[in-house]
Enzyme design. Structure first.
Site, mmCIF file in Angstrom:
data_model
loop_
_atom_site.group_PDB
_atom_site.id
_atom_site.type_symbol
_atom_site.label_atom_id
_atom_site.label_comp_id
_atom_site.label_asym_id
_atom_site.label_seq_id
_atom_site.Cartn_x
_atom_site.Cartn_y
_atom_site.Cartn_z
ATOM 1 N N CYS A 115 18.538 38.546 15.654
ATOM 2 C CA CYS A 115 18.754 38.458 17.104
ATOM 3 C C CYS A 115 18.108 39.629 17.849
ATOM 4 O O CYS A 115 17.763 39.515 19.023
ATOM 5 C CB CYS A 115 20.242 38.409 17.424
ATOM 6 S SG CYS A 115 21.021 36.960 16.720
ATOM 7 N N HIS A 264 20.397 39.293 25.098
ATOM 8 C CA HIS A 264 20.206 38.278 24.057
ATOM 9 C C HIS A 264 21.304 37.239 24.239
ATOM 10 O O HIS A 264 22.477 37.584 24.407
ATOM 11 C CB HIS A 264 20.301 38.939 22.673
ATOM 12 C CG HIS A 264 20.597 37.957 21.586
ATOM 13 N ND1 HIS A 264 19.828 36.830 21.394
ATOM 14 C CD2 HIS A 264 21.592 37.912 20.662
ATOM 15 C CE1 HIS A 264 20.340 36.151 20.378
ATOM 16 N NE2 HIS A 264 21.403 36.776 19.922
ATOM 17 N N ASN A 294 22.067 29.775 21.067
ATOM 18 C CA ASN A 294 21.526 31.064 20.632
ATOM 19 C C ASN A 294 20.237 30.798 19.856
ATOM 20 O O ASN A 294 20.276 30.222 18.766
ATOM 21 C CB ASN A 294 22.580 31.764 19.761
ATOM 22 C CG ASN A 294 22.120 33.109 19.217
ATOM 23 O OD1 ASN A 294 20.936 33.400 19.184
ATOM 24 N ND2 ASN A 294 23.071 33.922 18.776
HETATM 25 N N1 COA Z 1 34.724 23.194 16.673
HETATM 26 C C1 COA Z 1 36.065 23.131 16.587
HETATM 27 N N2 COA Z 1 36.811 24.024 15.905
HETATM 28 C C2 COA Z 1 36.153 25.030 15.302
HETATM 29 C C3 COA Z 1 34.755 25.171 15.362
HETATM 30 C C4 COA Z 1 34.038 24.192 16.063
HETATM 31 N N3 COA Z 1 32.696 24.217 16.186
HETATM 32 N N4 COA Z 1 34.406 26.257 14.665
HETATM 33 C C5 COA Z 1 35.523 26.813 14.191
HETATM 34 N N5 COA Z 1 36.606 26.082 14.583
HETATM 35 C C6 COA Z 1 37.996 26.312 14.297
HETATM 36 C C7 COA Z 1 38.223 27.179 13.102
HETATM 37 O O1 COA Z 1 38.197 26.418 11.926
HETATM 38 C C8 COA Z 1 39.572 27.764 13.395
HETATM 39 O O2 COA Z 1 40.553 26.822 13.060
HETATM 40 P P1 COA Z 1 41.954 27.275 12.406
HETATM 41 O O3 COA Z 1 42.585 28.168 13.427
HETATM 42 O O4 COA Z 1 42.650 25.996 12.209
HETATM 43 O O5 COA Z 1 41.579 27.980 11.147
HETATM 44 C C9 COA Z 1 39.602 27.925 14.910
HETATM 45 O O6 COA Z 1 38.552 27.040 15.392
HETATM 46 C C10 COA Z 1 39.321 29.324 15.383
HETATM 47 O O7 COA Z 1 38.200 29.846 14.677
HETATM 48 P P2 COA Z 1 37.635 31.252 14.947
HETATM 49 O O8 COA Z 1 36.427 31.471 14.090
HETATM 50 O O9 COA Z 1 38.725 32.277 14.897
HETATM 51 O O10 COA Z 1 37.188 31.092 16.465
HETATM 52 P P3 COA Z 1 36.751 32.181 17.469
HETATM 53 O O11 COA Z 1 37.614 32.112 18.639
HETATM 54 O O12 COA Z 1 36.503 33.503 16.827
HETATM 55 O O13 COA Z 1 35.330 31.653 17.916
HETATM 56 C C11 COA Z 1 33.015 32.076 17.566
HETATM 57 C C12 COA Z 1 34.297 31.540 16.967
HETATM 58 C C13 COA Z 1 31.928 31.959 16.502
HETATM 59 C C14 COA Z 1 32.624 31.243 18.763
HETATM 60 C C15 COA Z 1 33.227 33.542 18.010
HETATM 61 O O14 COA Z 1 33.809 34.287 16.973
HETATM 62 C C16 COA Z 1 31.963 34.200 18.415
HETATM 63 O O15 COA Z 1 31.388 33.824 19.414
HETATM 64 N N6 COA Z 1 31.524 35.233 17.683
HETATM 65 C C17 COA Z 1 30.274 35.892 17.958
HETATM 66 C C18 COA Z 1 29.201 35.058 17.398
HETATM 67 C C19 COA Z 1 27.857 35.466 17.820
HETATM 68 O O16 COA Z 1 27.640 35.858 18.926
HETATM 69 N N7 COA Z 1 26.924 35.347 16.909
HETATM 70 C C20 COA Z 1 25.598 35.637 17.162
HETATM 71 C C21 COA Z 1 25.391 37.081 16.953
HETATM 72 S S1 COA Z 1 23.976 37.557 17.686
#
Ligand code: COA
Length: 337
Positions: A115, A264, A294
């Site tokens: 990224c 980004h 992204n």
């Molecule tokens: N659709 C529906 N549910 C989903 C899902 C999707 N696409 N992806 C994950 N879930 C579920 C999980 O399984 C979890 O279920 P559970 O509670 O029953 O176990 C629940 O949603 C919460 O998951 P979690 O990973 O804790 O969600 P979150 O609130 O942290 O959001 C991201 C996940 C990835 C959106 C978030 O962590 C994020 O944006 N992180 C930064 C990522 C990023 O910017 N990456 C690029 C770096 S440059």
């Protein structure tokens, strides 16, 4: 000393739009979850069998950038190509771009900083220009994520976020003291390398042996991208503001005068968090993740290209580009257009 200015910008995204509802047809997810967590409404996907490669995407964006700079491929002195989804394990995409564009036998350097790839590449181009080594450096960020995403429910935490596309700029030497790149910074913290990674193919897995083994032992976690989402989020919202503040330190410029911050496009929630921390107004921050997801190394040049086309900044305006991602790596480029 010469300064680095951007003389041409271009971007290209595949035509195939994949909405959140489209994803919900192939995995257990929904529009509400994706928009609430990431801000993303749709992204572009080439798909797994398009035959279009990352260097093809980069070539299209580069051709536009070179044309907009009023140059030809023969005027380019050096290529920097940032991607995490190269056509081949080796060689990198830079040489393929050199061939596709018909450049002379100039140097072509690949940047493996995910990224942060574009920011790293732009900082490197700036160093070459300031040293007097090159006059016109082509910097490209391109990604074909969709070929390697796990499109089943197992991969939903990662796959809903990423999209395909490419952006490019021509960085040229200038004598104008009042425009160009003012400061850059680049950082890394390899301690967290495995928190956002694709392990395969890689020497840690002894990959050629693993591939050839009868009933090989590769797991989906090793083949597909792994992301510790919460962990990445927490680090991103700390490193973004840190890097931006560092870019302004000793620059003689102030954050209040920022015309446009181009982060980004990792996640709309991250951009909004950073915006609040820095006290920036809505008109000072550019977001297009809603349309493209992204696109990793391509996200800043695509955003820069769109923001410019929309007239969001003009000559003399102060803009800051900042990225954070896998590695972890992060960094900023502060410039006066
Ligand atoms: N659709 C529906 N549910 C989903 C899902 C999707 N696409 N992806 C994950 N879930 C579920 C999980 O399984 C979890 O279920 P559970 O509670 O029953 O176990 C629940 O949603 C919460 O998951 P979690 O990973 O804790 O969600 P979150 O609130 O942290 O959001 C991201 C996940 C990835 C959106 C978030 O962590 C994020 O944006 N992180 C930064 C990522 C990023 O910017 N990456 C690029 C770096 S440059």
């Amino acid at each position: 000393m010469k300064k680095s200015i951007i003389t041409g910008i271009g971007h290209y995204v595949p035509g195939n739009i994949v909405s959140n509802d489209d994803l919900a047809k192939v995995m257990d997810t929904n529009d509400e979850w994706i928009q609430e967590r990431t801000g993303i409404k749709e992204r572009r996907h080439l798909g797994k069998h398009s035959g279009v490669t990352t260097s093809d995407l980069g070539t299209k964006a580069a051709e536009i950038a070179i044309r907009n700079a009023g140059l030809t491929a023969k005027d380019i002195d050096f290529i920097l190509f940032a991607t995490l989804s190269p056509d081949y394990y080796f060689p990198g995409c830079g040489v393929l771009l050199q061939k596709n564009l018909g450049c002379d036998t100039i140097g072509a350097l690949d940047v493996r900083n995910q990224c942060s790839g574009f920011v790293y590449a732009l900082s490197t181009a700036d160093a070459y220009i300031r040293s007097g080594m090159y006059k016109n450096v082509l910097v490209v960020g391109a990604e074909n994520h969709s070929f390697g995403l796990d499109m089943s429910t197992r991969g939903r935490g990662v796959s809903v976020i990423f999209g395909d596309g490419a952006g490019a700029v021509v960085v040229s030497a200038s004598d104008d003291e009042n425009s160009g790149i003012i400061s850059t910074n680049m950082h890394s913290e390899g301690e967290f390398a495995e928190e956002l990674a694709v392990q395969f193919p890689g020497t840690k897995l002894g990959w050629s042996d693993v591939m050839l083994e009868e009933g090989n032992t590769l797991t989906p976690e090793q083949i597909y991208p792994y992301m510790n989402g919460n962990f990445v989020f927490k680090h991103a919202v700390t490193r973004f503001p840190e890097s931006i503040r560092e870019a302004f330190e000793n620059s003689g410029e102030s954050i209040e005068d920022l015309k446009l911050f181009i982060p980004h496009q990792a996640n709309l929630r991250i951009s909004q968090f950073v915006q609040r921390q820095l006290g920036l107004r809505d008109d000072q921050v550019f977001n297009n993740i809603q349309k493209y997801g992204n696109t990793t190394a391509a996200s800043i040049p695509i955003a820069l290209s769109e923001a410019y086309a929309e007239g969001r900044f003009q000559k003399g305006d102060l803009i800051c580009m900042t990225a954070f991602g896998s590695g972890f790596t992060w960094g900023s480029v502060l410039m006066r257009w």
